[in-house]
Design a protein around this motif. Structure first.
Motif, PDB file in Angstrom:
ATOM      1  N   LEU A  31      30.928  52.707  64.100  1.00  0.00           N
ATOM      2  CA  LEU A  31      31.320  52.682  62.696  1.00  0.00           C
ATOM      3  C   LEU A  31      32.574  51.842  62.530  1.00  0.00           C
ATOM      4  N   VAL A  32      32.517  50.899  61.597  1.00  0.00           N
ATOM      5  CA  VAL A  32      33.701  50.147  61.183  1.00  0.00           C
ATOM      6  C   VAL A  32      34.267  50.939  60.013  1.00  0.00           C
ATOM      7  N   CYS A  33      35.336  51.655  60.267  1.00  0.00           N
ATOM      8  CA  CYS A  33      35.849  52.625  59.304  1.00  0.00           C
ATOM      9  C   CYS A  33      37.136  52.135  58.635  1.00  0.00           C
ATOM     10  N   PRO A  34      37.111  51.988  57.305  1.00  0.00           N
ATOM     11  CA  PRO A  34      38.358  51.619  56.619  1.00  0.00           C
ATOM     12  C   PRO A  34      39.314  52.812  56.626  1.00  0.00           C
ATOM     13  N   LEU A  35      40.573  52.546  56.829  1.00  0.00           N
ATOM     14  CA  LEU A  35      41.579  53.605  56.844  1.00  0.00           C
ATOM     15  C   LEU A  35      42.293  53.653  55.492  1.00  0.00           C
ATOM     16  N   PRO A  36      42.753  54.833  55.096  1.00  0.00           N
ATOM     17  CA  PRO A  36      43.407  54.949  53.792  1.00  0.00           C
ATOM     18  C   PRO A  36      44.786  54.293  53.716  1.00  0.00           C
ATOM     19  N   THR A  37      45.346  53.925  54.865  1.00  0.00           N
ATOM     20  CA  THR A  37      46.667  53.297  54.862  1.00  0.00           C
ATOM     21  C   THR A  37      46.540  51.818  55.176  1.00  0.00           C
ATOM     22  N   ASN A  38      47.528  51.046  54.763  1.00  0.00           N
ATOM     23  CA  ASN A  38      47.570  49.613  55.041  1.00  0.00           C
ATOM     24  C   ASN A  38      48.505  49.341  56.201  1.00  0.00           C
ATOM     25  N   GLY A  39      48.360  48.169  56.793  1.00  0.00           N
ATOM     26  CA  GLY A  39      49.229  47.761  57.888  1.00  0.00           C
ATOM     27  C   GLY A  39      50.595  47.343  57.385  1.00  0.00           C
ATOM     28  N   GLU A  40      51.460  46.942  58.304  1.00  0.00           N
ATOM     29  CA  GLU A  40      52.819  46.521  57.951  1.00  0.00           C
ATOM     30  C   GLU A  40      52.817  45.316  57.030  1.00  0.00           C
ATOM     31  N   ASP A  41      51.779  44.478  57.135  1.00  0.00           N
ATOM     32  CA  ASP A  41      51.690  43.293  56.281  1.00  0.00           C
ATOM     33  C   ASP A  41      51.052  43.597  54.920  1.00  0.00           C
ATOM     34  N   LEU A  76      30.224  45.005  71.173  1.00  0.00           N
ATOM     35  CA  LEU A  76      29.728  46.220  71.823  1.00  0.00           C
ATOM     36  C   LEU A  76      28.253  46.443  71.485  1.00  0.00           C
ATOM     37  N   SER A  77      27.893  46.151  70.261  1.00  0.00           N
ATOM     38  CA  SER A  77      26.500  46.297  69.836  1.00  0.00           C
ATOM     39  C   SER A  77      25.585  45.393  70.662  1.00  0.00           C
ATOM     40  N   ALA A  78      26.022  44.178  70.907  1.00  0.00           N
ATOM     41  CA  ALA A  78      25.228  43.246  71.699  1.00  0.00           C
ATOM     42  C   ALA A  78      25.128  43.704  73.158  1.00  0.00           C
ATOM     43  N   LEU A  79      26.205  44.266  73.686  1.00  0.00           N
ATOM     44  CA  LEU A  79      26.205  44.725  75.079  1.00  0.00           C
ATOM     45  C   LEU A  79      25.358  45.969  75.300  1.00  0.00           C
ATOM     46  N   TYR A  80      25.479  46.946  74.401  1.00  0.00           N
ATOM     47  CA  TYR A  80      24.871  48.259  74.621  1.00  0.00           C
ATOM     48  C   TYR A  80      23.687  48.562  73.705  1.00  0.00           C
ATOM     49  N   ASP A  81      23.359  47.650  72.775  1.00  0.00           N
ATOM     50  CA  ASP A  81      22.268  47.847  71.833  1.00  0.00           C
ATOM     51  C   ASP A  81      22.510  49.070  70.936  1.00  0.00           C
ATOM     52  N   TRP A  82      23.743  49.245  70.502  1.00  0.00           N
ATOM     53  CA  TRP A  82      24.088  50.311  69.562  1.00  0.00           C
ATOM     54  C   TRP A  82      24.178  49.706  68.165  1.00  0.00           C
ATOM     55  N   PRO A  83      23.647  50.382  67.161  1.00  0.00           N
ATOM     56  CA  PRO A  83      23.783  49.852  65.791  1.00  0.00           C
ATOM     57  C   PRO A  83      25.223  49.980  65.291  1.00  0.00           C
ATOM     58  N   VAL A  84      25.584  49.109  64.375  1.00  0.00           N
ATOM     59  CA  VAL A  84      26.920  49.139  63.769  1.00  0.00           C
ATOM     60  C   VAL A  84      26.753  49.494  62.299  1.00  0.00           C
ATOM     61  N   HIS A  85      27.465  50.534  61.869  1.00  0.00           N
ATOM     62  CA  HIS A  85      27.462  50.926  60.465  1.00  0.00           C
ATOM     63  C   HIS A  85      28.752  50.451  59.825  1.00  0.00           C
ATOM     64  N   ASP A  86      28.629  50.012  58.607  1.00  0.00           N
ATOM     65  CA  ASP A  86      29.741  49.404  57.895  1.00  0.00           C
ATOM     66  C   ASP A  86      30.309  50.359  56.861  1.00  0.00           C
ATOM     67  N   GLY A  87      31.588  50.634  56.951  1.00  0.00           N
ATOM     68  CA  GLY A  87      32.262  51.445  55.951  1.00  0.00           C
ATOM     69  C   GLY A  87      33.096  50.589  55.025  1.00  0.00           C
ATOM     70  N   GLN A 175      34.554  57.999  53.804  1.00  0.00           N
ATOM     71  CA  GLN A 175      35.994  58.093  54.005  1.00  0.00           C
ATOM     72  C   GLN A 175      36.457  59.541  53.970  1.00  0.00           C
ATOM     73  N   LYS A 176      35.917  60.332  53.066  1.00  0.00           N
ATOM     74  CA  LYS A 176      36.330  61.738  52.970  1.00  0.00           C
ATOM     75  C   LYS A 176      35.807  62.528  54.164  1.00  0.00           C
ATOM     76  N   LEU A 177      34.583  62.251  54.607  1.00  0.00           N
ATOM     77  CA  LEU A 177      34.027  62.964  55.762  1.00  0.00           C
ATOM     78  C   LEU A 177      34.778  62.629  57.046  1.00  0.00           C
ATOM     79  N   VAL A 178      35.293  61.406  57.147  1.00  0.00           N
ATOM     80  CA  VAL A 178      36.009  60.976  58.359  1.00  0.00           C
ATOM     81  C   VAL A 178      37.353  61.675  58.480  1.00  0.00           C
ATOM     82  N   LYS A 179      37.993  61.969  57.359  1.00  0.00           N
ATOM     83  CA  LYS A 179      39.334  62.575  57.374  1.00  0.00           C
ATOM     84  C   LYS A 179      39.333  63.946  57.976  1.00  0.00           C
TER      85      LYS A 179
END
Length: 179
Positions: A31-41, A76-87, A175-179
């Motif tokens: 899972l590519v998971c967006p985080l509720p906080t932003n980076g320093e930039d 990693l998906s290419a190496l292990y054949d795992w699907p990638v879900h997009d958040g 996002q709510k389930l991940v928290k």
């Protein structure tokens, strides 16, 4: 000496897990998971997470920018054949090419906020039912697919606007389930 194959997140001791230490058959997806906080930039942060078949998740690496996390998961998906879900939130732009023409958003800010609230309500219902993460995301997706179909057929909503609304709600649910 061989390294242990982690079959569940409860067996992982560290903050992050090395993908080489995961039992390949125990992983449902990445899972590519967006985080509720932003980076320093001030730019949004994302985190790569592994989702096990039991619905539990564990971070794979430290948070980073959008494209780096996506590239990592795709490798990693290419190496292990795992699907990638997009958040990826609908409002976030994912570049496809330097001359890309982007469509204007179909939803205004109030409609977007309303869909986020619907997504959070769906997450609350799923959390109250103690459903594993992966099943909860599938159920939320099914509920929102029904919403799109109903909105287009009965409500006369533009198909693209209905898809955008459903994605906004699904991302808020995840996002709510991940928290």
């Amino acid at each position: 000496m061989s390294q242990p194959d982690h079959k569940a997140s409860t067996l992982i001791v560290g903050r992050f897990v090395d993908p080489a230490e995961l039992a390949p058959d125990a992983v449902r997806a990445l899972l590519v998971c967006p985080l509720p906080t932003n980076g320093e930039d001030g730019k949004p942060l994302f985190q790569a997470q592994v989702i096990f078949h039991d619905g539990m998740m564990h971070p794979l690496a430290a948070p980073d920018n959008n494209l780096d996390v996506r590239s990592y998961c795709q490798r990693l998906s290419a190496l292990y054949d795992w699907p990638v879900h997009d958040g990826l939130p609908v409002s976030e732009h994912y570049p496809r090419g330097k001359d890309e023409i982007t469509a204007s958003p179909q939803l205004n800010q109030n409609e977007r906020k309303a869909m986020q609230l619907i997504g959070e309500k769906i997450a609350d219902q799923l959390e109250a039912s103690n459903i594993p993460f992966s099943q909860a995301v599938d159920q939320a997706r099914d509920q929102l697919a029904a919403f799109v179909a109903f909105s287009v057929v009965e409500g006369g909503l533009d198909r693209e606007a209905a898809k955008e609304a459903a994605l906004e709600a699904l991302n808020a649910t995840v996002q709510k389930l991940v928290k």
